[in-house]
Scaffold this motif. Structure first.
Motif, PDB file in Angstrom:
ATOM      1  N   ILE A   2       0.695  -1.130  -0.144  1.00  0.00           N
ATOM      2  CA  ILE A   2       0.191  -0.075  -0.068  1.00  0.00           C
ATOM      3  C   ILE A   2       1.020   1.194   0.102  1.00  0.00           C
ATOM      4  O   ILE A   2       2.099   1.190   0.504  1.00  0.00           O
ATOM      5  N   ASN A   3       0.444   2.542  -0.423  1.00  0.00           N
ATOM      6  CA  ASN A   3       1.102   3.772  -0.315  1.00  0.00           C
ATOM      7  C   ASN A   3       0.176   4.701  -0.174  1.00  0.00           C
ATOM      8  O   ASN A   3      -1.014   4.553   0.208  1.00  0.00           O
ATOM      9  N   ARG A   4       0.800   5.861   0.160  1.00  0.00           N
ATOM     10  CA  ARG A   4      -0.019   6.975   0.594  1.00  0.00           C
ATOM     11  C   ARG A   4      -1.049   7.238  -0.358  1.00  0.00           C
ATOM     12  O   ARG A   4      -2.144   7.876   0.428  1.00  0.00           O
ATOM     13  N   GLU A   5      -1.160   7.386  -1.674  1.00  0.00           N
ATOM     14  CA  GLU A   5      -2.142   7.968  -2.524  1.00  0.00           C
ATOM     15  C   GLU A   5      -3.267   7.090  -2.469  1.00  0.00           C
ATOM     16  O   GLU A   5      -4.159   7.445  -2.494  1.00  0.00           O
ATOM     17  N   TRP A   6      -2.855   5.496  -2.498  1.00  0.00           N
ATOM     18  CA  TRP A   6      -3.782   4.530  -2.438  1.00  0.00           C
ATOM     19  C   TRP A   6      -4.829   4.699  -0.973  1.00  0.00           C
ATOM     20  O   TRP A   6      -5.940   4.805  -0.922  1.00  0.00           O
ATOM     21  N   LEU A   7      -4.015   5.128   0.080  1.00  0.00           N
ATOM     22  CA  LEU A   7      -5.044   5.273   1.467  1.00  0.00           C
ATOM     23  C   LEU A   7      -5.633   6.514   1.339  1.00  0.00           C
ATOM     24  O   LEU A   7      -6.753   6.464   1.900  1.00  0.00           O
ATOM     25  N   GLU A   9      -7.207   7.934  -1.171  1.00  0.00           N
ATOM     26  CA  GLU A   9      -8.138   7.546  -1.946  1.00  0.00           C
ATOM     27  C   GLU A   9      -9.381   6.500  -1.030  1.00  0.00           C
ATOM     28  O   GLU A   9     -10.466   6.637  -0.957  1.00  0.00           O
ATOM     29  N   LEU A  10      -8.633   5.675  -0.397  1.00  0.00           N
ATOM     30  CA  LEU A  10      -9.418   4.506   0.421  1.00  0.00           C
ATOM     31  C   LEU A  10     -10.163   5.003   1.467  1.00  0.00           C
ATOM     32  O   LEU A  10     -11.452   5.054   1.694  1.00  0.00           O
ATOM     33  N   HIS A  25     -12.730  -2.699   1.573  1.00  0.00           N
ATOM     34  CA  HIS A  25     -11.460  -3.149   1.756  1.00  0.00           C
ATOM     35  C   HIS A  25     -10.962  -3.468   3.139  1.00  0.00           C
ATOM     36  O   HIS A  25      -9.943  -3.450   3.442  1.00  0.00           O
ATOM     37  N   SER A 109      -4.108  -5.861   0.431  1.00  0.00           N
ATOM     38  CA  SER A 109      -4.967  -4.583   0.100  1.00  0.00           C
ATOM     39  C   SER A 109      -6.306  -4.869   0.914  1.00  0.00           C
ATOM     40  O   SER A 109      -6.969  -3.828   0.750  1.00  0.00           O
TER      41      SER A 109
END
Length: 128
Positions: A2-7, A9-10, A25, A109
């Motif tokens: 996981i990365n910051r951008e995905w977090l 968005e989540l 998720h 994820s």
């Protein structure tokens, strides 16, 4: 991984009125510990138990469904510390401004474990 951008968005789903997008998720058998000595504290061993034992109970006393805004996040690729803020109003007109820190562990994820820290006194007062 996981990365910051995905977090970002989540967790945006929790602010934008789409909790289903976030909970898609969260593993069905998540272990979610809500720390403290208030009516919502405890260890929940499924997604449904957590939702019905915490969010649903808060939503019963809030003017509108709980909305959580991401303030910051830090990740190492498999876990993350997420700071959130709730700016809500209760049905009695009291402000519910709570801050949260969720320490989340991920597998494939999906969130599989959470330790949630929050203002216990505010929760107890709000649910009284």
């Amino acid at each position: 991984m996981i990365n910051r951008e995905w977090l970002i968005e989540l967790f945006s789903h929790l602010e934008n009125g789409n909790p289903q997008g976030f909970f898609a998720h969260v593993h069905d058998d998540v272990v979610w510990e809500v720390t403290g000595t208030h009516p919502l504290a405890g260890i929940f061993t499924s997604k449904q138990d957590f939702i019905s034992g915490t969010i649903s109970k808060l939503n019963e006393v809030l003017e509108s469904p709980l909305s959580l805004k991401l303030v910051s996040c830090i990740t190492d690729g498999s876990s993350a510390s997420i700071e959130l803020v709730a700016n809500s109003v209760t049905k009695k007109g009291a402000e519910f401004h709570n801050r949260y820190c969720w320490v989340c562990e991920f597998e494939n994820s999906q969130i599989v474990r959470v330790r949630a820290y929050l203002d216990s006194a505010l929760v107890a007062k709000t649910l009284a």
